[in-house]
Write an enzyme that holds these catalytic residues in place. Sequence first.
Site, PDB file in Angstrom:
ATOM      1  N   LYS A  27       0.874  -1.192   0.000  1.00  0.00           N
ATOM      2  CA  LYS A  27       0.000   0.000   0.000  1.00  0.00           C
ATOM      3  C   LYS A  27       0.901   1.229   0.000  1.00  0.00           C
ATOM      4  CE  LYS A  27      -1.786   2.910   2.633  1.00  0.00           C
ATOM      5  NZ  LYS A  27      -1.710   4.098   1.748  1.00  0.00           N
ATOM      6  N   CYS A  31      13.956  11.195   5.473  1.00  0.00           N
ATOM      7  CA  CYS A  31      13.954  10.680   6.852  1.00  0.00           C
ATOM      8  C   CYS A  31      15.272  10.999   7.549  1.00  0.00           C
ATOM      9  CB  CYS A  31      13.679   9.193   6.871  1.00  0.00           C
ATOM     10  SG  CYS A  31      14.810   8.235   5.857  1.00  0.00           S
ATOM     11  N   GLU A  75      10.405  16.392  14.498  1.00  0.00           N
ATOM     12  CA  GLU A  75      10.763  16.156  13.099  1.00  0.00           C
ATOM     13  C   GLU A  75       9.951  17.136  12.246  1.00  0.00           C
ATOM     14  OE1 GLU A  75       9.406  12.595  10.991  1.00  0.00           O
ATOM     15  OE2 GLU A  75      11.411  12.394  10.144  1.00  0.00           O
ATOM     16  N   THR A  87       6.775   7.875  13.015  1.00  0.00           N
ATOM     17  CA  THR A  87       6.868   7.066  14.235  1.00  0.00           C
ATOM     18  C   THR A  87       5.480   6.755  14.785  1.00  0.00           C
ATOM     19  OG1 THR A  87       9.051   7.934  14.733  1.00  0.00           O
ATOM     20  CG2 THR A  87       7.800   7.066  16.597  1.00  0.00           C
ATOM     21  N   THR A 124       2.597   6.408  13.184  1.00  0.00           N
ATOM     22  CA  THR A 124       1.951   5.351  12.397  1.00  0.00           C
ATOM     23  C   THR A 124       2.650   4.012  12.636  1.00  0.00           C
ATOM     24  OG1 THR A 124       1.411   7.003  10.726  1.00  0.00           O
ATOM     25  CG2 THR A 124       1.180   4.716  10.092  1.00  0.00           C
ATOM     26  N   GLY A 125       3.963   4.042  12.723  1.00  0.00           N
ATOM     27  CA  GLY A 125       4.710   2.806  12.992  1.00  0.00           C
ATOM     28  C   GLY A 125       4.262   2.159  14.297  1.00  0.00           C
ATOM     29  N   GLY A 139       7.597   5.069   7.449  1.00  0.00           N
ATOM     30  CA  GLY A 139       6.743   6.241   7.621  1.00  0.00           C
ATOM     31  C   GLY A 139       7.003   6.868   8.977  1.00  0.00           C
ATOM     32  N   GLU A 158      10.723   1.435   9.677  1.00  0.00           N
ATOM     33  CA  GLU A 158      11.688   2.506   9.361  1.00  0.00           C
ATOM     34  C   GLU A 158      10.959   3.818   9.616  1.00  0.00           C
ATOM     35  OE1 GLU A 158      14.721   1.987   8.692  1.00  0.00           O
ATOM     36  OE2 GLU A 158      14.699  -0.145   8.198  1.00  0.00           O
TER      37      GLU A 158
END
Length: 495
Positions: A184, A295, A394, A239, A241-242, A237, A260
């Site tokens: 996706k 990133c 970030e 942090t 969402t991770g 993506g 990542e």
Amino acid sequence: MSAFDPDQIHVPAGHFIQGRLIPAPADQAQDVLRPSDGHAYASLPMAQADLVDEAVEGAYTAWRGTDWARRPPRERARVLRRWADLVEADAPTLAPLEAVGSTRPVRDALAWDVPFTADGLRFFAEYADKLGGDVAATRTDHLGMTVAEPYGVVGAITPWNFPLVMASWKVGAALAAGNAVVLKPSELTPFSVLRLAELAVQAGVPAGIFNIVQGDGRVAGAALTRHPRIAKMTFTGSTATGAAIMAACAQHGPKPVTLELGGKSPQLVFDDAPDLERLAGVIAGAITGNAGQVCVAGSRLIVQKGIAAALVAAVAKRFAAHRPGATWDPDATLPPIISRAQALRIDAIVQRAVQAGSVSTSGGLRGNVCGTGSYYLPTLIEGVDAGNPAVLEEIFGPVLTVQTFDTEEEGLALAAHPHYGLAAGVHTANINRALRAMRALSAGTVWINRYGRSNDFVIPTGGYHQSGIGKDLGRQAVEANQRLKSVLIDFGMPG
Ligand code: NAD
């Protein structure tokens, strides 16, 4: 003159399932905007859970029903190499397609993104027959060994900042290890990977082994993560969402996950660093490349006081020389921000940083460069303390904070971030100091007297702390797509 006409690019739009592009009904589609000028240029189908289910079940059937996982690894490698060749030869189509809908200037897409994608696929192809397991030390009438096997169907979710490259790292490693994949991509940059998938089928990847579902992260991405047939997830993506994906993997498996994530990487400069002009180019390039939407962007300059003023002045000169412009404008040196919302988010952090007592010396939000695209000029923020929002958060834009120090110990303390640990740069002529810093920096990658990765795919990439778990690239990326079966054979009995 434009490098290409953005209105003349053929954009494949749809999902990619069982080797075919599946256009969505108009009522399930959503306009996607070109970041360069804000123009709606194609419609994105938004998968719901039922379509994700169809794609994953189809991938599982293909994984079981074709010989992709069972064929001799060198034959799998040959297909992946052919795919890489097709990608490279397709650069005249792929590069404008990548550029039109993303922040990647077409010049860079031609020189870097497309060849880097092809070379990455070649790198993973070479690992197809290199990682097979071990023979264990057991008693002499036993044979103990591990056999490396694919997981089955791997779910991959990617961000918008380097659409082709990010997808190739996930898909290349998973396919080389003998898995099927359902990818996706980001809903902001969904189309160029469809061309990648078409070329995979042309190269001989069996239909159903590489699939793409389009849509919203919280709908399609979440359905993919939760799907019981997804045996492993790999994500790049933010942090936040991770963390959500990791929680879902725990609840709907548990299943392994590679993450990542975000970063806030320091560029630590000692006053013995040679060649100030070259250094200024490296420092500036590390935060203005892709307009800072990287990133590993080197977003915090931490510089020893002896050269601070001269270095910051040289960096500011480079910042001021940038010319924002569309990804198809060959004279532009600074691409757009991916969306208006993201540009406003960048600006809000800069404003908060200024309110917290720092000084923003240049740059800022810039409208009307090209249509309604959003551009953010390179910005320096000086006088920040360690608690300033621009130092902590970030930003994902061309914004560089500057902090100065006297001693090595102070410099290393400033370089440490309370949450992130993705990458760090160290600039010094003193090898002992460089290696001390390398050991002290708590980051997944440390670059010494350079900033940014090379074309050595063998060097893995991944973060410490909240910047990630596991590695993309390197042998480790292929291993992460394999599980190990332990085998013990007793041959002590008479035959
Ligand atoms: P994001 O986290 O917003 O989205 C990434 C992907 O996750 C998208 O495809 C999105 O649709 C999907 N998603 C969103 N919510 C989801 C959910 N609940 N379940 C499943 N999927 C979901 O990130 P972004 O804004 O696209 O990308 C920028 C971020 O990516 C930055 O933080 C950047 O540092 C990070 N990044 C990290 C690396 C790395 O190698 N460490 C590389 C590139 C980008």
